[in-house]
Design a protein around this motif. Structure first.
Motif, short mmCIF file in Angstrom:
data_model
loop_
_atom_site.label_atom_id
_atom_site.label_comp_id
_atom_site.label_asym_id
_atom_site.label_seq_id
_atom_site.Cartn_x
_atom_site.Cartn_y
_atom_site.Cartn_z
N LYS A 79 0.41 -1.45 -0.68
CA LYS A 79 0.40 0.43 -0.34
C LYS A 79 0.55 1.42 0.15
CE LYS A 79 -4.48 1.58 -0.08
NZ LYS A 79 -5.69 1.42 -0.85
N GLU B 239 1.64 -0.32 -4.59
CA GLU B 239 0.45 -0.03 -5.39
C GLU B 239 0.73 1.42 -6.43
OE1 GLU B 239 -3.48 -0.41 -3.47
OE2 GLU B 239 -3.18 1.80 -3.35
N GLU C 207 -4.34 -6.95 -4.25
CA GLU C 207 -2.82 -6.31 -4.08
C GLU C 207 -2.75 -7.67 -4.41
OE1 GLU C 207 0.12 -8.01 -0.25
OE2 GLU C 207 -1.74 -7.02 -0.24
#
Length: 688
Positions: free
Chosen positions: A204, A208, A596
């Motif tokens: 994250k 990402e 993810e």
């Protein structure tokens, strides 16, 4: 200037820097996990430090100093001392002595893990601060002394490949900062899968963002596939494509390995790097790559390429079986040719062919004398079944695989393991790695065969083998396979096989066997629909993903985000195994409805092409030409299997290699892409 005394800070004194009353609960939580933190002194400079609560159980530690003069000393570090004894530990690299460190050369998804059955501490370097630092960071895990360390030090490479602190590091006048996160967990699920929370956090925070930009490639994948096949079957065809007759049949496949001296642009004479050969084994498997060529040829309606793929299938079926077992390599005799006073390694031609096995084993360095490898046979047999199931209903493939499987079952021991190697004459099992995670590949093979035949004996043997891995391998991370000790990184092969490195409380570990196990667990889940296999499969996959790069370090000069490392005692980035891993990661993402994983799988596949020499890869192209200035368009498609293998990289081509393994490089990556496109459609790679 000599080292000053360590400044020892109690937990309470640390929290004096956050004086708000709402920190009482945080202090209490911290005291449950952390005994003390030591901050090393830099000369007589005042070291500033601060801890900030980010969220529940997540804290950020900042340590900074402003130097009024240059200081030389043996590194600088912060030591975190847990207040409980860890029973399980994990780190990205081994540090068998206090002189060894985990250099930031291997900071792919860097973390230190210290846990008991009830509590878990994770240390994660702040990669944003590291990206802005001019210093080399490191970590260290001292399980014996109950200590987790993060610091700054120059380093040098020791053995292949460990890292040691330099005797002196120069800390220059001015400001310097070290920053890291501390995760604290008591949740049962977090303790049972210690990698999930740090993986999600790092993805994250770092991954990402890059994935959403399409990294690590700056172009669609399709042109890289075109480069691969143009290179192998056009511009480099004379060096790559091997075609000959075997038992009256025309067979062929790309050569195991070619090097820069075989470029059509090379200004000197050819000097082959290794024996001219074709491999069907756990790494390099011509039958796997041929499936990608078949799919590509079918899509663009090129009968010549389809015919070449079929020749590779014929070659695999021509490997002779003895009681179901079969060799993994066909090779030619080699000779030294002297020209103008220099010796060159050359093949004597396919008329001198012989069969053998991979020389990456503990018994022999010679192909002819090497033992049969169960892993290699199970890999090749699995690819025979996938060809039969997805490309052509050639009954010979199924019969060949069944003949092997029926004899394989006879070798399963009472615990459920299959042996590692067989004597190539007596076919008797050999003792080394007789109970290893290599068994996982045989599980996947047997379950695939059960799907095609409905024969319960294959399923029962596979599930029994999985129980052995669940009991003996997975809980303690005993990821020992042929590559762990008998490839280029042979450190520990004499004293540590089957034993942990005490200082780290870890085995020497290799990512391939983690992958095979995650793959086998998913197969078990798909057959049985039992949730336990999926949960354990996710845990195993997450352990594998700790080898995947979640960022783009400024000290790496090709795109490495999304790529994989090899093991905890080697230096590679962007290793070709990432192409093999990509679809499995995507499959877990679909089943678990976890975006993810899907992003990671796509990034993994893209990273499989980021080392390719071609116009689309501007950064990599610059590195290649810094080392091989004669490269041009005829070399587009040439691709080293990894980057920074020796533990270093630099701006002028340091970390760039000199050879291409088609079946563990461009051909393998293209196969993975063509397979995923056939399964999910080309648009899959364009959807966020």
């Amino acid at each position: 200037m000599k080292n000053s005394k360590l400044l020892v800070l109690s937990v309470c004194s640390i929290f004096l820097f956050s004086c708000s009353m709402e920190n009482k609960d945080s202090k209490k939580l911290f005291n449950q996990f952390i005994k003390e933190i030591e901050i090393g002194q830099l000369g007589s400079a005042h070291v500033k430090h601060n801890i900030k609560k980010i969220s529940e159980g997540l804290f950020k530690v900042n340590v900074g100093v402003e130097l009024s003069e240059d200081i030389e000393q043996k590194g600088w570090a912060v030591k975190v001392h847990p207040n409980f004894k860890g029973t399980f530990h994990w780190a990205p690299h081994l540090t068998p002595t206090e002189q060894h460190i985990i250099s930031d050369h291997v900071f792919r998804a860097p973390a230190l893990i210290h846990s008991s059955s009830e509590k878990l501490i994770t240390i994660i370097p702040d990669l944003n601060v590291r990206a802005e630092s001019d210093y080399r960071w490191y970590m260290d895990l001292d399980a014996e002394q109950n200590c987790l360390i993060i610091g700054i030090s120059d380093y040098f490479v020791d053995d292949h490949v460990l890292f040691k602190k330099s005797d002196l590091t120069t800390f220059r006048e001015g400001k310097m900062e070290l920053s890291f996160y501390i995760m604290l967990d008591k949740d049962k699920d977090a303790v049972e899968n210690p990698w999930r929370r740090p993986l999600a956090f790092m993805w994250k925070k770092y991954g990402e963002i890059l994935a959403d930009k399409g990294e690590p490639l700056n172009a669609p994948i399709k042109p890289y596939i075109d480069h691969t096949y143009n290179w192998a079957f056009n511009t480099w065809k004379d060096a790559v494509w091997q075609e000959f007759k075997l038992n009256g049949k025309k067979v062929g496949a790309p050569a195991f390995i070619v090097n820069i001296t075989q470029s059509p642009n090379y200004p000197d004479l050819v000097d082959e790097r290794e024996m001219r050969s074709i491999w069907n084994q756990g790494w390099f498997n011509s039958l796997r790559s041929a499936q990608g060529l078949f799919r590509y040829g079918r899509k663009i309606q090129n009968e010549d390429l389809i015919e070449k793929a079929k020749m590779t299938k014929e070659l695999a079926l021509s490997f002779p079986q003895n009681e179901g077992f079969f060799p993994a390599v066909i090779a030619t005799e080699m000779e030294q040719v002297e020209i103008a006073g220099r010796k060159y390694n050359r093949s004597k031609g396919w008329d001198t062919y012989y069969f053998g096995n991979s020389n990456r084993n503990p018994y022999s360095d010679e192909l002819k004398d090497s033992p049969l490898h169960i892993l290699d046979m199970s890999c090749t047999s699995t690819f025979m079944l996938s060809w039969y199931e997805e490309l052509e209903r050639d009954e010979r493939l199924l019969h060949y695989a069944i003949n092997y499987a029926d004899n394989l079952l006879k070798l399963q021991d009472t615990q459920g393991f299959f042996p590692g190697w067989l004597d190539n004459k007596t076919l008797k099992p050999l003792p080394i790695l007789a109970k290893s995670p290599e068994t996982a590949k045989s599980i996947t093979f047997l379950l695939k065969l059960f799907n095609l035949t409905g024969e319960n004996r294959y399923k029962n043997a596979a599930l029994n083998a999985m129980k052995a891995l669940n009991d003996k391998i997975i809980p303690e991370g005993r990821w020992e396979d042929f590559e762990t000790y008998w490839s280029c990184s042979r450190w520990g092969s004499k004293e540590y096989v089957g034993k942990k490195i005490k200082r780290n409380n870890m085995f020497k570990q290799n990512s391939l066997s983690i992958y095979w196990t995650a793959e086998a667990l998913l197969s078990c889940y798909e057959i049985t629909k039992e949730e336990k296999y999926l949960l354990l499969g996710q845990r195993t996959l997450d352990e594998l993903l700790m080898n995947q790069a979640v960022w783009q370090p400024p000290y790496m000069y090709v795109n490495v985000f999304g790529g994989f490392g090899v093991m905890n005692a080697d230096g590679e980035w962007n290793d070709s195994r990432q192409a093999l891993f990509s679809e499995l990661i995507i499959k877990y993402g679909k089943i678990l409805n976890n975006e993810e994983y899907i992003q990671r799988g796509i990034a993994s596949l893209k990273a499989s092409f980021s080392m390719m020499y071609c116009a689309e890869n501007l950064k990599a192209k610059k590195q290649w030409e810094a080392v091989y200035p004669y490269f041009d368009e005829k070399d587009y498609g040439f691709m080293m299997e990894n980057y920074g293998h020796g533990g270093y990289a630099n701006k002028v081509g340091g970390g760039i290699g000199s050879f291409t393994i088609y079946d563990w490089g461009n051909g393998a990556a293209s196969e993975a892409y063509n397979r995923i496109v056939d399964h999910d459609g080309e648009e899959f790679f364009n959807v966020k």
